[in-house]
Design a protein around this motif. Sequence first.
Motif, PDB file in Angstrom:
ATOM      1  N   ASN A   1      33.543  29.140  26.532  1.00  0.00           N
ATOM      2  CA  ASN A   1      33.600  30.375  27.305  1.00  0.00           C
ATOM      3  C   ASN A   1      32.781  31.454  26.607  1.00  0.00           C
ATOM      4  OD1 ASN A   1      36.070  28.816  28.147  1.00  0.00           O
ATOM      5  ND2 ASN A   1      36.208  30.547  29.552  1.00  0.00           N
ATOM      6  N   PRO A   2      31.513  31.597  26.959  1.00  0.00           N
ATOM      7  CA  PRO A   2      30.642  32.570  26.280  1.00  0.00           C
ATOM      8  C   PRO A   2      31.100  34.001  26.529  1.00  0.00           C
ATOM      9  CG  PRO A   2      29.593  31.692  28.248  1.00  0.00           C
ATOM     10  CD  PRO A   2      30.837  30.891  28.045  1.00  0.00           C
ATOM     11  N   GLU A   3      30.545  34.908  25.746  1.00  0.00           N
ATOM     12  CA  GLU A   3      30.870  36.321  25.885  1.00  0.00           C
ATOM     13  C   GLU A   3      30.574  36.797  27.311  1.00  0.00           C
ATOM     14  OE1 GLU A   3      32.242  38.657  23.625  1.00  0.00           O
ATOM     15  OE2 GLU A   3      32.807  36.707  22.810  1.00  0.00           O
ATOM     16  N   PRO A   4      31.480  37.543  27.917  1.00  0.00           N
ATOM     17  CA  PRO A   4      31.250  38.011  29.294  1.00  0.00           C
ATOM     18  C   PRO A   4      30.156  39.056  29.364  1.00  0.00           C
ATOM     19  CG  PRO A   4      33.250  38.987  28.393  1.00  0.00           C
ATOM     20  CD  PRO A   4      32.781  37.980  27.383  1.00  0.00           C
ATOM     21  N   THR A   5      29.500  39.101  30.509  1.00  0.00           N
ATOM     22  CA  THR A   5      28.486  40.120  30.757  1.00  0.00           C
ATOM     23  C   THR A   5      29.182  41.439  31.070  1.00  0.00           C
ATOM     24  OG1 THR A   5      28.415  39.714  33.135  1.00  0.00           O
ATOM     25  CG2 THR A   5      26.978  38.353  31.739  1.00  0.00           C
ATOM     26  N   PRO A   6      28.470  42.559  30.986  1.00  0.00           N
ATOM     27  CA  PRO A   6      29.082  43.856  31.335  1.00  0.00           C
ATOM     28  C   PRO A   6      29.680  43.874  32.743  1.00  0.00           C
ATOM     29  CG  PRO A   6      27.036  44.218  30.163  1.00  0.00           C
ATOM     30  CD  PRO A   6      27.122  42.730  30.415  1.00  0.00           C
ATOM     31  N   LYS A   7      29.007  43.229  33.693  1.00  0.00           N
ATOM     32  CA  LYS A   7      29.517  43.177  35.064  1.00  0.00           C
ATOM     33  C   LYS A   7      30.832  42.397  35.118  1.00  0.00           C
ATOM     34  CE  LYS A   7      28.042  41.967  39.766  1.00  0.00           C
ATOM     35  NZ  LYS A   7      26.942  41.399  40.592  1.00  0.00           N
ATOM     36  N   GLN A   8      30.908  41.309  34.343  1.00  0.00           N
ATOM     37  CA  GLN A   8      32.126  40.513  34.307  1.00  0.00           C
ATOM     38  C   GLN A   8      33.263  41.266  33.624  1.00  0.00           C
ATOM     39  OE1 GLN A   8      30.488  37.065  32.343  1.00  0.00           O
ATOM     40  NE2 GLN A   8      30.235  35.928  34.260  1.00  0.00           N
ATOM     41  N   VAL A   9      32.921  42.029  32.599  1.00  0.00           N
ATOM     42  CA  VAL A   9      33.929  42.847  31.919  1.00  0.00           C
ATOM     43  C   VAL A   9      34.526  43.856  32.896  1.00  0.00           C
ATOM     44  CG1 VAL A   9      34.301  44.616  30.160  1.00  0.00           C
ATOM     45  CG2 VAL A   9      32.947  42.593  29.611  1.00  0.00           C
ATOM     46  N   ALA A  10      33.663  44.487  33.673  1.00  0.00           N
ATOM     47  CA  ALA A  10      34.127  45.477  34.650  1.00  0.00           C
ATOM     48  C   ALA A  10      35.045  44.819  35.682  1.00  0.00           C
ATOM     49  CB  ALA A  10      32.941  46.129  35.340  1.00  0.00           C
ATOM     50  N   PHE A  11      34.697  43.610  36.114  1.00  0.00           N
ATOM     51  CA  PHE A  11      35.525  42.895  37.095  1.00  0.00           C
ATOM     52  C   PHE A  11      36.893  42.582  36.495  1.00  0.00           C
ATOM     53  CE2 PHE A  11      37.147  39.003  39.059  1.00  0.00           C
ATOM     54  CZ  PHE A  11      37.087  39.339  40.404  1.00  0.00           C
ATOM     55  N   PHE A  12      36.892  42.107  35.253  1.00  0.00           N
ATOM     56  CA  PHE A  12      38.157  41.767  34.604  1.00  0.00           C
ATOM     57  C   PHE A  12      39.031  43.005  34.441  1.00  0.00           C
ATOM     58  CE2 PHE A  12      40.928  41.449  30.941  1.00  0.00           C
ATOM     59  CZ  PHE A  12      41.590  40.261  31.171  1.00  0.00           C
TER      60      PHE A  12
ATOM     61  N   LYS B   1      36.654  30.922  38.912  1.00  0.00           N
ATOM     62  CA  LYS B   1      35.370  30.347  39.341  1.00  0.00           C
ATOM     63  C   LYS B   1      34.217  30.912  38.526  1.00  0.00           C
ATOM     64  CE  LYS B   1      36.196  29.100  44.193  1.00  0.00           C
ATOM     65  NZ  LYS B   1      35.877  29.446  45.608  1.00  0.00           N
ATOM     66  N   MET B   2      34.315  32.199  38.166  1.00  0.00           N
ATOM     67  CA  MET B   2      33.268  32.847  37.368  1.00  0.00           C
ATOM     68  C   MET B   2      33.226  32.317  35.937  1.00  0.00           C
ATOM     69  SD  MET B   2      34.032  36.766  38.644  1.00  0.00           S
ATOM     70  CE  MET B   2      33.055  37.561  37.376  1.00  0.00           C
ATOM     71  N   GLY B   3      34.239  31.520  35.561  1.00  0.00           N
ATOM     72  CA  GLY B   3      34.322  31.046  34.180  1.00  0.00           C
ATOM     73  C   GLY B   3      35.370  31.796  33.387  1.00  0.00           C
TER      74      GLY B   3
ATOM     75  N   ILE C   1      44.401  28.010  32.352  1.00  0.00           N
ATOM     76  CA  ILE C   1      43.254  27.906  33.257  1.00  0.00           C
ATOM     77  C   ILE C   1      42.302  26.835  32.769  1.00  0.00           C
ATOM     78  CG2 ILE C   1      43.358  30.338  33.955  1.00  0.00           C
ATOM     79  CD1 ILE C   1      40.827  30.684  32.131  1.00  0.00           C
ATOM     80  N   VAL C   2      41.534  26.293  33.707  1.00  0.00           N
ATOM     81  CA  VAL C   2      40.402  25.426  33.393  1.00  0.00           C
ATOM     82  C   VAL C   2      39.177  26.178  33.897  1.00  0.00           C
ATOM     83  CG1 VAL C   2      39.298  23.189  33.731  1.00  0.00           C
ATOM     84  CG2 VAL C   2      41.800  23.355  33.650  1.00  0.00           C
ATOM     85  N   SER C   3      38.382  26.654  32.966  1.00  0.00           N
ATOM     86  CA  SER C   3      37.259  27.530  33.305  1.00  0.00           C
ATOM     87  C   SER C   3      36.369  26.926  34.378  1.00  0.00           C
ATOM     88  CB  SER C   3      36.430  27.805  32.041  1.00  0.00           C
ATOM     89  OG  SER C   3      35.371  28.666  32.332  1.00  0.00           O
ATOM     90  N   GLY C   4      36.153  27.685  35.446  1.00  0.00           N
ATOM     91  CA  GLY C   4      35.283  27.251  36.534  1.00  0.00           C
ATOM     92  C   GLY C   4      35.954  26.345  37.552  1.00  0.00           C
ATOM     93  N   LYS C   5      37.237  25.991  37.316  1.00  0.00           N
ATOM     94  CA  LYS C   5      37.931  25.049  38.211  1.00  0.00           C
ATOM     95  C   LYS C   5      39.294  25.604  38.622  1.00  0.00           C
ATOM     96  CE  LYS C   5      35.685  20.975  36.211  1.00  0.00           C
ATOM     97  NZ  LYS C   5      35.896  19.655  35.551  1.00  0.00           N
ATOM     98  N   PRO C   6      39.327  26.452  39.640  1.00  0.00           N
ATOM     99  CA  PRO C   6      40.599  27.030  40.086  1.00  0.00           C
ATOM    100  C   PRO C   6      41.624  25.976  40.493  1.00  0.00           C
ATOM    101  CG  PRO C   6      38.737  28.134  41.123  1.00  0.00           C
ATOM    102  CD  PRO C   6      38.189  26.935  40.429  1.00  0.00           C
ATOM    103  N   GLU C   7      41.136  24.920  41.160  1.00  0.00           N
ATOM    104  CA  GLU C   7      42.058  23.899  41.667  1.00  0.00           C
ATOM    105  C   GLU C   7      42.784  23.155  40.554  1.00  0.00           C
ATOM    106  OE1 GLU C   7      38.172  22.024  40.827  1.00  0.00           O
ATOM    107  OE2 GLU C   7      38.778  23.824  41.918  1.00  0.00           O
ATOM    108  N   ALA C   8      42.217  23.155  39.336  1.00  0.00           N
ATOM    109  CA  ALA C   8      42.836  22.452  38.206  1.00  0.00           C
ATOM    110  C   ALA C   8      43.564  23.400  37.266  1.00  0.00           C
ATOM    111  CB  ALA C   8      41.761  21.683  37.434  1.00  0.00           C
ATOM    112  N   SER C   9      43.646  24.676  37.622  1.00  0.00           N
ATOM    113  CA  SER C   9      44.233  25.680  36.736  1.00  0.00           C
ATOM    114  C   SER C   9      45.705  25.904  37.056  1.00  0.00           C
ATOM    115  CB  SER C   9      43.464  26.998  36.863  1.00  0.00           C
ATOM    116  OG  SER C   9      42.123  26.827  36.468  1.00  0.00           O
ATOM    117  N   LEU C  10      46.554  25.747  36.030  1.00  0.00           N
ATOM    118  CA  LEU C  10      47.994  25.906  36.214  1.00  0.00           C
ATOM    119  C   LEU C  10      48.358  27.326  36.643  1.00  0.00           C
ATOM    120  CD1 LEU C  10      49.421  23.903  33.170  1.00  0.00           C
ATOM    121  CD2 LEU C  10      49.436  23.235  35.572  1.00  0.00           C
ATOM    122  N   LEU C  11      47.631  28.307  36.135  1.00  0.00           N
ATOM    123  CA  LEU C  11      47.922  29.698  36.491  1.00  0.00           C
ATOM    124  C   LEU C  11      47.829  29.907  37.997  1.00  0.00           C
ATOM    125  CD1 LEU C  11      48.444  32.655  35.677  1.00  0.00           C
ATOM    126  CD2 LEU C  11      45.973  32.938  35.455  1.00  0.00           C
ATOM    127  N   LEU C  12      46.791  29.356  38.610  1.00  0.00           N
ATOM    128  CA  LEU C  12      46.615  29.526  40.046  1.00  0.00           C
ATOM    129  C   LEU C  12      47.678  28.757  40.826  1.00  0.00           C
ATOM    130  CD1 LEU C  12      44.545  31.248  41.521  1.00  0.00           C
ATOM    131  CD2 LEU C  12      43.305  29.185  42.092  1.00  0.00           C
TER     132      LEU C  12
END
Length: 809
Positions: A20-31, A119-121, A76-87
């Motif tokens: 899970n690489p460092e998030p971009t500024p846009k991703q930080v804002a979304f989070f 989905k965004m990772g 969570i499983v990064s990029g895979k919502p269907e496999a993520s326990l949180l969802l």
Amino acid sequence: MNKRIGLVILPVVCSLLAANPEPTPKQVAFFESKVRPILVNNCYECHSEEAQKSKGGLYLDTREGVLHGGKSGPAIVSGKPEASLLLKAVKHLDKKLSMPPKQPKLPGQQIAILEKWIKMGAPDPRKNLLPSLITRNIDIKEGRKFWSFQPVRNPDVPKTRGSWAHTDLDRLVQAGHAKKGLHPVKDSPPATLLRRIYFDLTGLPPSPAQVSEFLTAHEKDSKAAVRKIVDRLLESSHFGERWGRHWMDVARYAESTGMERNCTYTQAWRYRDYVIQAFNDDKPFDQFIREQVAGDLMAAENPEKQSEHLVATGFLALGPKSLNSRDVAQFKADVVDEQIDITTRAFMGLTVSCARCHDHKFDPIPTKDYYAIAGIFHSTRTLFGTGGTGNRQKSTLMPLGGENDGLKEAIKIHQERTRDMKGQLADNTKQTKKLQQSMKKKEADERKIIQQELVQLKKQKGKLAKALNQLTKKKPKPTNVAMAAQENPKIADARINIRGDVRKLGKPVERGYLSVVQVPNASPVNKAQSGRLELADWIASSKNPLTSRVLANRIWQHLFGEGIVRTVDNFGKTGERPDDPVLLDYLATRVIANGWSIKKTIREIMLSRTYALSSEPDEKNFVTDPENRFWWRAHHRRLDAEALRDAILAASGQLDVTPAKGSPVMALGEINVGRDTKNMNKITAPNKNRSVYHPILRNKVPDSLRLFDFAEPSIIVGRRQVTTVPTQALYLLNSPFILKQSGHMAKRIQDAGTEGTGNQVRQAYRLSLGREPSAPEMKRMQDYLNSEGKTLGNICQVLLASAEFRYLE
């Protein structure tokens, strides 16, 4: 969790973090604005270090805790919502894992946000190695030392050697070159520079005749030729269409609500036209700010100007809306949050909405400051419409004044219809009485006939009475209406929503502004009004250290492809620092000195030597400054989606440059986009208008724009992403639009009487690339054209799909 346990899981966590690489500024804002509030409000009570005993060993208050998960495995499983326990848990797909426990599942909107995040990772800026709730005391005085909160300073322009620099801007750039050991590349060829100027100012290519005229003038006096074409295009009506669209990206312009019930905004087009006209009129940007935030509170010299001000406040109404929301208080709070986000980021580049549930984790913005501004917008009524689609959440629209509102005529017609219907009822009653009287004197057979007539008259009377009743209830409405904002009848300060929960109320906060941003002599909020007018003045003040910098940076980014601050929507700590702060402050002072004129500022930049540089590479410069952060050459830029589509239509001769009136959405009325596929086909049907007039529906952006990185209309987009993906090439090869326009372009060449393959190829190059073909290109194209089954249309498609057509040098 204790430190010992933390050391045991450390190797596992590190391997997960590597993926899970460092998030971009846009991703930080979304989070920060979307994801963290959901976790804080619904999960932290049981799954954080703040909880005395975290259930299932799951900690959701840190990045590492989310990735490691609890006893059941990673959350969570990064990029895979269907496999993520949180969802699975928040969707209540497993009763044993349902979260929050013993409560209804989260609203669909919040689940969709979590799904999008995964989905965004699952970008997550929280960096604490061991799970802990981030807490810190905000020091406003210390926070003001950050670069973007410092007052704008007008720098001394250095003296430079040689004759390279044309303007003070060039001298500042040249000084930066000298410090870094860089040297600027040569100037762009005249034809290349002309194409750049045309697309930057109008979003359209120059015609072959315009290219020829410019080249002749440039040969005589290069500076005068550039100055003349820049001045001419700044006065073109196409300037507003081009630069208005830039602002519409920021203003998250769309003609539907998006979200789970995607309904049309029938009057959004009025804001679009207002923005285009504002840029064409070179409306001072500080005035532009005031009209969009508080136009309804501003004085106006006539009804037309007042209507213009009202339409401008559509800026506050255009955002996405969750129309299915059952909770009125939550819906209002979400609308206010979106208004705070767009107002503070669009004009000041600050992510203030991140302080909704807690003090801002990065910038010196306490929660109380968020609610000081929230009180201003809670005291505002947002009028967005969608009343005809049976939604839980809806509003009226703002009536506009002036001679053409249609209301007087509608009232007149309504009164005439009412009088006519009453007359028909009176005639019916007279006729009935007359027949009843005559029936007594008639024989049995005749009475039977009259009786039948009476039955029909009574039926007619019933219908007339029902119609009259409906007509009386259905009062005429103004036909000239707009999305807008107005004062709420209830003016009040907002109370802090503890952790953003509208049900958990804390102390009220006096309406006001951000503590960290110092604006000398700013007027306090008028207690009798919402405070939007004073807020707008505070933002638009020449003493506000952010507003002029953000505007100058946006202008620079559109002309050079990158901003001096590359995170154009984020001037906070998670954003990038300015590559050249002196140059940025110089431009900010020029914006103010120019009376907040965007056209004057653009003109100064475009007449500089820096703007005219070519995009050719230089090995020595590249080693020192590989990202061209100090402007030693022009950036190689791809045309954006609208410019690409419009350029294709221009080359084929099919572009209709007449400004479109209204919108197809308005003609169809308020419909549910997700369900009404028949009307959707009408909305998205091909047209020849400029792309800025194409209806933009959230979640339904047409392929011709979407595939080429059109701005996501649900969020603020100051800088579009630029991707290169196979679907773009496939679209240029196979789409009916491209094939059709290639055919039109070939026909255009042939209909002009251009004979011979050589002349046809030359004209194809002039229409598409604005230049003559080279000798090798001519031979290759003629050979191709003479091969079996190839036509001039194929040649045209090759040129329209070429990299040279799609990019600016």
